[in-house]
Design a protein around this motif. Sequence first.
Motif, PDB file in Angstrom:
ATOM      1  N   ALA A  32       8.951  49.889 100.220  1.00  0.00           N
ATOM      2  CA  ALA A  32       7.729  48.992 100.257  1.00  0.00           C
ATOM      3  C   ALA A  32       7.409  47.985 101.243  1.00  0.00           C
ATOM      4  O   ALA A  32       6.302  47.407 101.079  1.00  0.00           O
ATOM      5  N   LEU A  55      17.201  45.616  97.989  1.00  0.00           N
ATOM      6  CA  LEU A  55      17.598  45.827  96.386  1.00  0.00           C
ATOM      7  C   LEU A  55      19.376  46.338  96.474  1.00  0.00           C
ATOM      8  O   LEU A  55      20.131  46.413  95.464  1.00  0.00           O
ATOM      9  N   ARG A  80       1.691  34.305  97.553  1.00  0.00           N
ATOM     10  CA  ARG A  80       2.552  35.246  97.828  1.00  0.00           C
ATOM     11  C   ARG A  80       3.433  34.869  99.066  1.00  0.00           C
ATOM     12  O   ARG A  80       3.192  33.537  99.585  1.00  0.00           O
ATOM     13  N   GLY A  81       4.399  35.596  99.182  1.00  0.00           N
ATOM     14  CA  GLY A  81       5.408  35.041 100.310  1.00  0.00           C
ATOM     15  C   GLY A  81       6.736  35.164  99.893  1.00  0.00           C
ATOM     16  O   GLY A  81       7.200  35.207  98.707  1.00  0.00           O
ATOM     17  N   GLY A  82       7.813  34.763 100.993  1.00  0.00           N
ATOM     18  CA  GLY A  82       9.152  34.707 100.605  1.00  0.00           C
ATOM     19  C   GLY A  82       9.982  34.954 101.874  1.00  0.00           C
ATOM     20  O   GLY A  82       9.507  34.464 103.078  1.00  0.00           O
ATOM     21  N   ILE A  83      10.858  35.641 101.594  1.00  0.00           N
ATOM     22  CA  ILE A  83      11.683  36.147 102.982  1.00  0.00           C
ATOM     23  C   ILE A  83      10.849  37.108 103.650  1.00  0.00           C
ATOM     24  O   ILE A  83      10.317  38.150 103.074  1.00  0.00           O
ATOM     25  N   ALA A  84      10.992  36.909 104.951  1.00  0.00           N
ATOM     26  CA  ALA A  84      10.241  37.822 105.968  1.00  0.00           C
ATOM     27  C   ALA A  84      10.892  39.210 105.720  1.00  0.00           C
ATOM     28  O   ALA A  84      11.686  39.642 105.643  1.00  0.00           O
ATOM     29  N   PHE A 140       9.400  45.419 102.026  1.00  0.00           N
ATOM     30  CA  PHE A 140      10.113  43.934 101.815  1.00  0.00           C
ATOM     31  C   PHE A 140      11.540  44.098 102.230  1.00  0.00           C
ATOM     32  O   PHE A 140      12.433  43.831 101.061  1.00  0.00           O
ATOM     33  N   VAL A 162       5.930  30.780 103.299  1.00  0.00           N
ATOM     34  CA  VAL A 162       7.431  31.164 103.903  1.00  0.00           C
ATOM     35  C   VAL A 162       8.258  29.820 104.055  1.00  0.00           C
ATOM     36  O   VAL A 162       9.524  30.120 104.227  1.00  0.00           O
ATOM     37  N   ASP A 208      14.078  41.503 100.799  1.00  0.00           N
ATOM     38  CA  ASP A 208      14.572  41.255  99.501  1.00  0.00           C
ATOM     39  C   ASP A 208      14.977  43.022  99.099  1.00  0.00           C
ATOM     40  O   ASP A 208      14.848  43.370  97.869  1.00  0.00           O
ATOM     41  N   HIS A 262       4.970  36.913 108.405  1.00  0.00           N
ATOM     42  CA  HIS A 262       5.064  37.182 106.953  1.00  0.00           C
ATOM     43  C   HIS A 262       4.170  36.441 106.295  1.00  0.00           C
ATOM     44  O   HIS A 262       3.438  36.644 105.317  1.00  0.00           O
ATOM     45  N   ALA A 272      13.716  50.599  96.862  1.00  0.00           N
ATOM     46  CA  ALA A 272      12.148  50.447  96.646  1.00  0.00           C
ATOM     47  C   ALA A 272      11.683  49.293  97.295  1.00  0.00           C
ATOM     48  O   ALA A 272      10.461  49.420  97.723  1.00  0.00           O
ATOM     49  N   ALA A 273      12.361  48.232  97.482  1.00  0.00           N
ATOM     50  CA  ALA A 273      11.932  47.114  98.220  1.00  0.00           C
ATOM     51  C   ALA A 273      11.815  47.183  99.487  1.00  0.00           C
ATOM     52  O   ALA A 273      10.763  46.925 100.262  1.00  0.00           O
TER      53      ALA A 273
END
Lengths: 346, 346
Positions: B97, B104, B287-291, B99, B266, B102, B158, B93-94
Motif C-alpha cells: 500500500a 508488517l 495523517r502521517g507517521g514514518i515516511a 507504507f 512527521v 510500517d 511524506h 499489505a503495508a
Amino acid sequence: MKTAVFVEPGKVETQDLPKPEIKQPTDAILKIVRACVCGSDLWWYRGISDRPKNTPVGHEAIGIVEEVGSEVTDVKPGDFVIAPFTHGCGHCAACLAGFDGDCLNPSDDEVVGYQGEYLRFKNANWALVKVPGQPSDYTDDQLNDLLTLADVMATGYHAASSAEVKKDDTVVVMGDGAVGLCGVIAAKLRGAKRIIAMSRHEDRQKLAKAFGATDIVAERGGDAVKAVMSLTDGAGADAVLECVGTEQSVDTAVKVARPGAVVGRVGVPQKADMNTNNLFWKNIGLRGGIASVTTDDRNILLDAVLKGEIHPGKVFTKQFDLNHIADAYAAMDKREAIKSLLIVSQ
Amino acid sequence: MKTAVFVEPGKVETQDLPKPEIKQPTDAILKIVRACVCGSDLWWYRGISDRPKNTPVGHEAIGIVEEVGSEVTDVKPGDFVIAPFTHGCGHCAACLAGFDGDCLNPSDDEVVGYQGEYLRFKNANWALVKVPGQPSDYTDDQLNDLLTLADVMATGYHAASSAEVKKDDTVVVMGDGAVGLCGVIAAKLRGAKRIIAMSRHEDRQKLAKAFGATDIVAERGGDAVKAVMSLTDGAGADAVLECVGTEQSVDTAVKVARPGAVVGRVGVPQKADMNTNNLFWKNIGLRGGIASVTTDDRNILLDAVLKGEIHPGKVFTKQFDLNHIADAYAAMDKREAIKSLLIVSQ
C-alpha cells in the motif's frame, strides 16, 4: 401548521404553530413532503444532551418550494427539493472545497423544525438540492431513498469518502445504526470489494448484507479486533468507517486499520481526548466530521438514487404521520425501528 | 573499520569496530560513501530519549553494494544505492500500500551504524534504492541530494503526501529544520501555489524561500494563527505539514487548517493525547507517521533529484568526516548547522 416540538426529555408532541415566513432574502419556505427522526435526535430525547424546551425539531426532509426570498434564483416555487441539514453558502473556501457542513459563513439564524408541515430554509440558493420532477413522479420507496439524502445517506457516504474508500478495498464499518448501514452502501458505491460490518443485531445484519456487506463481525472490543485481523490475514482493513462515536468504537476502528489506512468518522466523538500516537506509528489517518451533504448529493448520491443503484430508504423500517410523532421517537428509542419515517404530505 | 558510536549523552566518537558480515540471506553489506546526522539523533545525544551506551549510530546513507546474501537478486555488488532508514519487505499489505515505514514483517534484527565505513543492511532486495551509475558520475551537490533520499527528503515528502498537497494549494509548513525545509520542496513538487513557511531563523527563512516558500511567518502560537488567517482571507490553509511534533506546533497546525484540510505530520509527537474534537468539527484530517522512503524514492523523489528538479542537499550546511564526528553532532546541537554531512569515502 402542525410541527413536532420537543417538550421535555422523553416527550415530543405535535403542536399547532404559526407557519414560518421569509426572514432573509436567501431564505425559502418549503412545504414538507416527508421527514424523519435521526439517531442524534435521541440524545436530547433521552436527556443526554441539552436542548431548550418547547423547540421545533427535526433536520432531515424533502419538500416543495413554496416561496423564495428576493435573492434566491437557483430554485423557484414548485420545485421538488432535498432539504439537507447543512446550509452551505456555496462560495466560501470550505464550501468550494466540498465541505459545506463546515461553511465559513454560518449565521446565528438557526433553522429548526424539519419535522413539520412547513420549514424556513436558509441559504436556499445553493444548499437546497433540486430533484427532477415532482414527488408524484416517484414511488414511495424512491421518495424514501431521496429523503435519506438530507442527512443519513450523505453522512454514511461522508464516512466512506473521509476514509478514502477506493476500488477493491477491504472496508470495516463500525456501527449498524442507519448511518453505519448507509456507510455499507457508500463503501460498495465506491467500489469496495469486501465490506465487514460490525453488527450484533440480526435485523441490521440482514440489512447490512442486503446493502453489500460481505462479512459480519458481532464481537466488540478486543474480540472484534481479532476477528477482523483473522479475516484480513493479519493486515487490517484498507479503510474504516467509524459511525458510532463511542471511545470503544473509535479505539477498535484504529486497531483494525492496516498501516496507511484512514479512519473516516462521522460518529460524534463521545470523548475529546485520544491517544494519537497509535495513529502516528502506524500511519493511520483520522478524518471526518459533519457531512458534505449538498456537495455529495449533487456530485454522486442523487444520481445513484435516481438510477436506482442504491436503496438507502430501506433504513426506514417504520412509518408514522405527524399525529403519531411520539410513537416515531419511541420506536427509535426502544430500537423497534432502525429509523422512523414521517409522512407529512403527499 | 571506523564507525560513529554513541558513548553517552553529549558524546559521540569514532571507534574501530569489526566490519559487519552477512547474517541473513536477505542482507547486503554496503560500503558507505556519504552519511549524515539527523535531527532525531539529537534526542539521545541530548539525553532526552534513552539509547543503550556504546552503540553504533546513524540511519541515513548512500553507498556501494559490496556483498549480498543468497536471496538478494535486485541489487548486486558494485551497485550504487540509497540506504533508507526503513527496511520494508516489499510484499506485505503495508509495503504494497506504499507504507514501507510500517512494514508488517519487522525483525528484531536492528540495523545500526549508517555513520560508518560499512553497513549491514537488511531486506536489501526491496528496501535498497538503486541509483544509476556510480558516485563518480555525480557532482558533490548531486550526491548530497541523493543522500537526503535516505530519510530527510522522503520524510518531508511524506508530510506533504500525508497532507494530500495538490496543485494550486495554499500550504503551511510547521518547522524550519531540515525536514520542514524538505517539506517546502515537497509541497512545491506537488504543485502548491502558495507555501507559507513558519520560521524564525534568518538562514532557514532564506533556504525556505530558495526551496519555494512564498511567505514567511516568524510568529508562534496564537500570533502565528492570526498571521496565517490574515494571509488566507480567514479561510486557513488547504494543507498543513507538521514537521516539529511539539504540542504547540500540532495545535497551531490544526488551527491554521481550513475545514476539510489534512494535517500531515512527521514530527514525532511529543504528547500522545490530543483533543480530536477540534479536528472533527472542522473536518480536519490528521495523517502521517514514518515516511514511505523506498516507495516515494522509487516513484517520484529519485527521478526529481536525477532531473535536477529539486535540490534538497542544500540542507547540509556543514560537512565533516568520520574523524570529526563529535563536531558534526555539536554543530547540529548548537544550531550552527541545519544538517551535518559526513563524507565517508569517495
